[in-house]
Design an enzyme around this catalytic site. Sequence first.
Site, PDB file in Angstrom:
ATOM      1  N   SER A 121      -8.762 -28.777 -85.066  1.00  0.00           N
ATOM      2  CA  SER A 121      -8.647 -28.943 -84.109  1.00  0.00           C
ATOM      3  C   SER A 121      -8.253 -26.710 -83.575  1.00  0.00           C
ATOM      4  O   SER A 121      -9.194 -26.422 -82.926  1.00  0.00           O
ATOM      5  CB  SER A 121      -6.946 -28.832 -83.208  1.00  0.00           C
ATOM      6  OG  SER A 121      -7.060 -30.371 -82.956  1.00  0.00           O
ATOM      7  N   LYS A 146       2.814 -38.167 -79.307  1.00  0.00           N
ATOM      8  CA  LYS A 146       2.143 -38.235 -78.265  1.00  0.00           C
ATOM      9  C   LYS A 146       3.581 -38.706 -76.854  1.00  0.00           C
ATOM     10  O   LYS A 146       3.128 -38.831 -75.715  1.00  0.00           O
ATOM     11  CB  LYS A 146       1.476 -39.170 -78.469  1.00  0.00           C
ATOM     12  CG  LYS A 146       0.060 -38.469 -79.328  1.00  0.00           C
ATOM     13  CD  LYS A 146      -1.287 -39.156 -79.708  1.00  0.00           C
ATOM     14  CE  LYS A 146      -2.257 -38.736 -80.246  1.00  0.00           C
ATOM     15  NZ  LYS A 146      -3.318 -38.789 -79.960  1.00  0.00           N
ATOM     16  N   ALA A 174      -2.986 -45.684 -80.502  1.00  0.00           N
ATOM     17  CA  ALA A 174      -4.136 -45.596 -80.025  1.00  0.00           C
ATOM     18  C   ALA A 174      -5.297 -45.982 -79.487  1.00  0.00           C
ATOM     19  O   ALA A 174      -5.820 -45.492 -79.389  1.00  0.00           O
ATOM     20  CB  ALA A 174      -5.060 -45.506 -81.485  1.00  0.00           C
ATOM     21  N   ASN A 230      -5.271 -57.842 -81.681  1.00  0.00           N
ATOM     22  CA  ASN A 230      -4.139 -56.935 -82.391  1.00  0.00           C
ATOM     23  C   ASN A 230      -3.324 -58.140 -83.318  1.00  0.00           C
ATOM     24  O   ASN A 230      -3.059 -59.619 -83.205  1.00  0.00           O
ATOM     25  CB  ASN A 230      -3.321 -56.638 -81.896  1.00  0.00           C
ATOM     26  CG  ASN A 230      -2.316 -55.471 -82.150  1.00  0.00           C
ATOM     27  OD1 ASN A 230      -2.959 -54.416 -83.337  1.00  0.00           O
ATOM     28  ND2 ASN A 230      -0.965 -55.419 -83.041  1.00  0.00           N
ATOM     29  N   TYR A 284     -12.342 -39.790 -88.851  1.00  0.00           N
ATOM     30  CA  TYR A 284     -13.213 -40.290 -89.316  1.00  0.00           C
ATOM     31  C   TYR A 284     -13.091 -39.837 -90.720  1.00  0.00           C
ATOM     32  O   TYR A 284     -12.179 -39.629 -91.380  1.00  0.00           O
ATOM     33  CB  TYR A 284     -13.659 -38.653 -88.581  1.00  0.00           C
ATOM     34  CG  TYR A 284     -12.472 -37.456 -88.135  1.00  0.00           C
ATOM     35  CD1 TYR A 284     -11.539 -37.441 -87.373  1.00  0.00           C
ATOM     36  CD2 TYR A 284     -12.546 -36.360 -89.303  1.00  0.00           C
ATOM     37  CE1 TYR A 284     -10.716 -36.583 -86.966  1.00  0.00           C
ATOM     38  CE2 TYR A 284     -10.805 -35.632 -89.341  1.00  0.00           C
ATOM     39  CZ  TYR A 284     -10.772 -35.609 -88.330  1.00  0.00           C
ATOM     40  OH  TYR A 284      -9.382 -34.489 -88.446  1.00  0.00           O
TER      41      TYR A 284
HETATM   42  P1  ATR Z   1      -1.647 -45.629 -83.582  1.00  0.00           P
HETATM   43  O1  ATR Z   1      -0.980 -44.641 -82.768  1.00  0.00           O
HETATM   44  O2  ATR Z   1      -2.259 -44.545 -84.872  1.00  0.00           O
HETATM   45  O3  ATR Z   1      -2.189 -46.629 -82.811  1.00  0.00           O
HETATM   46  P2  ATR Z   1       0.695 -47.420 -84.647  1.00  0.00           P
HETATM   47  O4  ATR Z   1       1.391 -47.665 -83.272  1.00  0.00           O
HETATM   48  O5  ATR Z   1       1.850 -48.007 -85.722  1.00  0.00           O
HETATM   49  O6  ATR Z   1      -0.165 -46.185 -84.694  1.00  0.00           O
HETATM   50  O7  ATR Z   1      -0.159 -48.884 -84.441  1.00  0.00           O
HETATM   51  C1  ATR Z   1      -1.580 -48.961 -86.058  1.00  0.00           C
HETATM   52  C2  ATR Z   1      -2.249 -50.100 -84.952  1.00  0.00           C
HETATM   53  O8  ATR Z   1      -3.058 -50.486 -86.578  1.00  0.00           O
HETATM   54  C3  ATR Z   1      -1.428 -51.380 -85.076  1.00  0.00           C
HETATM   55  O9  ATR Z   1      -2.201 -52.124 -84.052  1.00  0.00           O
HETATM   56  C4  ATR Z   1      -1.107 -52.182 -86.238  1.00  0.00           C
HETATM   57  O10 ATR Z   1      -1.263 -53.484 -85.938  1.00  0.00           O
HETATM   58  P3  ATR Z   1       0.392 -54.168 -85.598  1.00  0.00           P
HETATM   59  O11 ATR Z   1       0.681 -53.842 -83.792  1.00  0.00           O
HETATM   60  O12 ATR Z   1       0.382 -55.812 -85.905  1.00  0.00           O
HETATM   61  O13 ATR Z   1       1.815 -53.167 -86.745  1.00  0.00           O
HETATM   62  C5  ATR Z   1      -2.551 -51.911 -86.618  1.00  0.00           C
HETATM   63  N1  ATR Z   1      -2.375 -52.171 -87.988  1.00  0.00           N
HETATM   64  C6  ATR Z   1      -2.232 -51.062 -89.028  1.00  0.00           C
HETATM   65  N2  ATR Z   1      -2.256 -51.403 -90.350  1.00  0.00           N
HETATM   66  C7  ATR Z   1      -2.733 -52.555 -90.231  1.00  0.00           C
HETATM   67  C8  ATR Z   1      -3.848 -53.994 -91.233  1.00  0.00           C
HETATM   68  N3  ATR Z   1      -3.117 -53.712 -92.362  1.00  0.00           N
HETATM   69  N4  ATR Z   1      -4.506 -54.736 -90.865  1.00  0.00           N
HETATM   70  C9  ATR Z   1      -4.147 -55.179 -88.893  1.00  0.00           C
HETATM   71  N5  ATR Z   1      -3.982 -53.967 -88.706  1.00  0.00           N
HETATM   72  C10 ATR Z   1      -3.381 -53.196 -89.242  1.00  0.00           C
END
Ligand code: ATR
Length: 281
Positions: free
Chosen positions: A16, A65, A131, A151, A226
């Site tokens: 940024s 956030k 995200a 999800n 990215y």
């Molecule tokens: P962010 O703010 O980056 O979205 P987060 O709130 O921890 O971080 O969310 C991460 C996302 O990636 C979630 O949708 C998570 O799925 P869960 O809600 O089931 O935890 C998903 N995620 C992380 N690791 C994963 C994996 N190995 N396979 C599938 N989904 C995954």
Amino acid sequence: MDHYCVLGNPVAHSKSPTIHARFAELTGQALNYGRQLAPLDGFTATLLAWIAGGGRGCNVTVPFKFEAFRLAGTASERATLAQAANTLKFSGAGMIEADNTDGVGLVNDIQLNAGISLAGRDILLLGAGGAAAGVLGPLLAAGPRRLVVTNRTHAKALDLVARHDSHPSLRTLLQKTELLAQEQQGLEVDFDVIVNATASSLGGGEAVPVSARVLKPGALAYDMMYGAAAQRFGDWALAHGAVPRDGLGMLVEQAAESFAFWRGVRPPSAQVLQEMREANA
Ligand code: ATR
């Protein structure tokens, strides 16, 4: 000189400052933009000290956030839908205004930079964390025919969809868009655009938490990450006849929206994205 920063933990890797310095140069705005590391339990104290030191605004990144949104006195509709803020603006009267420019950054990168209109398309959003929450409202506003959220933890996809389904200003939009939360295993339709908002590619397991059946031939497969973090998802997309795109353009476009929110001037984001792609090539 007006002062801005990106506040997060970690922040050392953040691009940024480079992006905003170039925006300032190209628009002739007198500002500087730095990095501010906050301890995991010290977001509010770090932010208040930054404001007391004369800061005019900041971007907020992982993991703050949600806290940023809760702390703000006023919030834009898109930040309220996301329940998260990536942009704060401070007025002299001690007011903190919150916005979330992540979703519009994604939509602008897809529509303006990649040249793909989202209206009438079938979109699959993978993930239901912060995200995904940041981009769902703006994706709906782009007018797709169908938007499916899936999800690993299905209940979180249901919650995210329910929150958007019941939002007053989205009701008119939703009459034209089918918004669904669906179990990953039950995905029998294919999509024009899939957006990866999960952290799955960072783990050691499967890079992509859905079957390649979800891709229409030539579909856009967009990873919000990215660089190296987007590599595995991009390889998967290419191997299955889709067109991969990483999140560098989203990063530049969300920065451009933040810059416009602070300064009232829109920087030439497409030019800066092209410069960054050339510098990384
Ligand atoms: P962010 O703010 O980056 O979205 P987060 O709130 O921890 O971080 O969310 C991460 C996302 O990636 C979630 O949708 C998570 O799925 P869960 O809600 O089931 O935890 C998903 N995620 C992380 N690791 C994963 C994996 N190995 N396979 C599938 N989904 C995954």
